[in-house]
Design a protein around this motif. Structure first.
Motif, PDB file in Angstrom:
ATOM      1  N   LEU A  17      -0.319  -2.806  -3.030  1.00 50.42           N
ATOM      2  CA  LEU A  17      -1.378  -1.894  -2.565  1.00 50.42           C
ATOM      3  C   LEU A  17      -1.377  -0.590  -3.365  1.00 50.42           C
ATOM      4  N   PHE A  34      -5.304   3.308   5.738  1.00 50.00           N
ATOM      5  CA  PHE A  34      -4.228   2.946   6.666  1.00 50.00           C
ATOM      6  C   PHE A  34      -2.881   3.479   6.184  1.00 50.00           C
ATOM      7  N   GLY A  38       0.400   5.816   7.792  1.00 54.44           N
ATOM      8  CA  GLY A  38       1.526   4.991   8.217  1.00 54.44           C
ATOM      9  C   GLY A  38       1.120   3.853   9.131  1.00 54.44           C
ATOM     10  N   ARG A  39      -0.192   3.499   9.104  1.00 53.40           N
ATOM     11  CA  ARG A  39      -0.618   2.355   9.927  1.00 53.40           C
ATOM     12  C   ARG A  39      -0.554   1.083   9.095  1.00 53.40           C
ATOM     13  N   VAL A  41      -1.860  -2.134   7.307  1.00 50.84           N
ATOM     14  CA  VAL A  41      -3.129  -2.577   6.712  1.00 50.84           C
ATOM     15  C   VAL A  41      -3.502  -3.898   7.405  1.00 50.84           C
ATOM     16  N   ILE A  46      -3.755  -8.136   3.656  1.00 48.10           N
ATOM     17  CA  ILE A  46      -2.385  -8.428   3.217  1.00 48.10           C
ATOM     18  C   ILE A  46      -2.235  -9.908   2.877  1.00 48.10           C
ATOM     19  N   PHE A  66       7.186  -8.010   4.107  1.00 45.91           N
ATOM     20  CA  PHE A  66       6.195  -8.999   4.523  1.00 45.91           C
ATOM     21  C   PHE A  66       6.935 -10.188   5.103  1.00 45.91           C
ATOM     22  N   ARG A  68       4.760  -8.488   8.428  1.00 47.88           N
ATOM     23  CA  ARG A  68       5.018  -7.348   9.308  1.00 47.88           C
ATOM     24  C   ARG A  68       4.278  -7.486  10.633  1.00 47.88           C
ATOM     25  N   ARG A 140       6.188   9.435  -2.724  1.00 44.48           N
ATOM     26  CA  ARG A 140       5.081   8.671  -2.166  1.00 44.48           C
ATOM     27  C   ARG A 140       4.344   9.542  -1.165  1.00 44.48           C
ATOM     28  N   ASP A 142       3.163   8.731   1.561  1.00 38.22           N
ATOM     29  CA  ASP A 142       3.475   8.390   2.959  1.00 38.22           C
ATOM     30  C   ASP A 142       4.949   8.635   3.298  1.00 38.22           C
ATOM     31  N   ARG A 151       4.989   5.070  11.144  1.00 36.54           N
ATOM     32  CA  ARG A 151       5.423   3.771  10.621  1.00 36.54           C
ATOM     33  C   ARG A 151       6.433   3.129  11.573  1.00 36.54           C
TER      34      ARG A 151
HETATM   35  P1  AMP Z   1       6.089  -0.242   1.975  1.00 33.06           P
HETATM   36  O1  AMP Z   1       5.889  -0.043   0.501  1.00 33.06           O
HETATM   37  O2  AMP Z   1       6.605  -1.616   2.298  1.00 33.06           O
HETATM   38  O3  AMP Z   1       6.896   0.848   2.581  1.00 33.06           O
HETATM   39  O4  AMP Z   1       4.633  -0.163   2.639  1.00 33.06           O
HETATM   40  C1  AMP Z   1       3.838   1.004   2.515  1.00 33.06           C
HETATM   41  C2  AMP Z   1       2.615   0.872   3.420  1.00 33.06           C
HETATM   42  O5  AMP Z   1       1.793  -0.232   2.959  1.00 33.06           O
HETATM   43  C3  AMP Z   1       2.905   0.541   4.890  1.00 33.06           C
HETATM   44  O6  AMP Z   1       3.184   1.710   5.670  1.00 33.06           O
HETATM   45  C4  AMP Z   1       1.601  -0.112   5.323  1.00 33.06           C
HETATM   46  O7  AMP Z   1       0.574   0.852   5.511  1.00 33.06           O
HETATM   47  C5  AMP Z   1       1.238  -0.940   4.074  1.00 33.06           C
HETATM   48  N1  AMP Z   1       1.868  -2.272   4.135  1.00 33.06           N
HETATM   49  C6  AMP Z   1       2.860  -2.759   3.331  1.00 33.06           C
HETATM   50  N2  AMP Z   1       3.198  -4.013   3.669  1.00 33.06           N
HETATM   51  C7  AMP Z   1       2.391  -4.340   4.710  1.00 33.06           C
HETATM   52  C8  AMP Z   1       2.263  -5.493   5.538  1.00 33.06           C
HETATM   53  N3  AMP Z   1       3.028  -6.592   5.360  1.00 33.06           N
HETATM   54  N4  AMP Z   1       1.331  -5.454   6.532  1.00 33.06           N
HETATM   55  C9  AMP Z   1       0.547  -4.378   6.734  1.00 33.06           C
HETATM   56  N5  AMP Z   1       0.615  -3.257   6.008  1.00 33.06           N
HETATM   57  C10 AMP Z   1       1.548  -3.222   5.014  1.00 33.06           C
END
Ligand code: AMP
Length: 194
Positions: A17, A34, A38-39, A41, A46, A66, A68, A140, A142, A151
């Motif tokens: 993403l 999203f 911190g919501r 997606v 995904i 993944f 999630r 980042r 977030d 999150r």
């Molecule tokens: P991460 O890089 O894994 O910390 O993810 C960063 C952000 O991407 C998360 O807070 C979500 O907003 C989104 N995200 C990453 N993986 C998923 C997933 N499997 N399902 C939904 N959103 C995701």
């Protein structure tokens, strides 16, 4: 570390993403609404990303972050079944909330290669040069305390139910992730190698 030691490709929807966002695509723009709060997606976005990643890659993979949600886990089961593949193991990395805050606040990401580093441990405090490619390191958007709170709420609501889902299927392995990264890595590696 697992991907490079085991020579198995790793896929992280979060990283995919961020690439989409950097490239300014429609998916990247939609996801940012999203990710910045911190919501999670939506599942369809995904699952589409993961399906097309699996189409392009072989039968071995490490998913990072993944699935999630239960919707993603069920979609993954159906997709892997169609492909004649199955999960070997699900690793649950468990750490105290205070440890998660500390790691998130010290996390640096390379804007060029996307690799993660820890301020003070992997990179000298104050340095902005990526040790892997020489690109420039940043935070980042977030990785703030407020977004981390969201999150964690999303985790409790949507992701935690997956523990029972994978426990029932005999796939779940818990690892104490409060320890230094080398020790966590060795635990995961030894479990997968056994
Ligand atoms: P991460 O890089 O894994 O910390 O993810 C960063 C952000 O991407 C998360 O807070 C979500 O907003 C989104 N995200 C990453 N993986 C998923 C997933 N499997 N399902 C939904 N959103 C995701």
């Amino acid at each position: 570390m697992m991907a490079s030691r085991c020579q198995i490709p790793r896929v992280s929807p979060g990283a995919l993403l961020r690439e989409e966002s950097r490239a300014g695509t429609e998916v990247g723009r939609r996801a940012e609404e999203f990710t910045r709060d911190g919501r999670l997606v939506p599942d369809d976005v995904i699952c589409d990303l993961v399906h097309s990643w699996l189409d392009r890659n072989g039968s071995e993979f490490i998913f990072d972050g993944f699935p999630r949600s239960l919707g993603q886990a069920r979609d993954l089961d159906a997709d892997l079944q169609r492909r004649g593949m199955a999960l070997d193991a699900v690793i649950l990395l468990e750490a105290e909330i205070s440890v998660l805050f500390e790691r998130v606040m010290g996390r640096l990401v390379c804007t060029a290669c996307g690799k993660n580093f820890s301020k003070g441990a992997d990179v000298a405090a104050g340095s902005t040069d990526c040790p892997a490619c020489g690109g420039s390191l940043g935070r980042r958007n977030d990785d703030s305390p407020e977004v981390l709170e969201n999150r964690l709420r999303e985790y409790a609501q949507s992701t935690e139910p997956l523990i029972a889902y994978y426990e029932e299927r005999g796939l779940l392995h818990r690892v104490n992730a409060n320890r230094p990264q080398d020790e966590v890595f060795e635990s995961v590696f030894n479990f997968l190698a056994s």
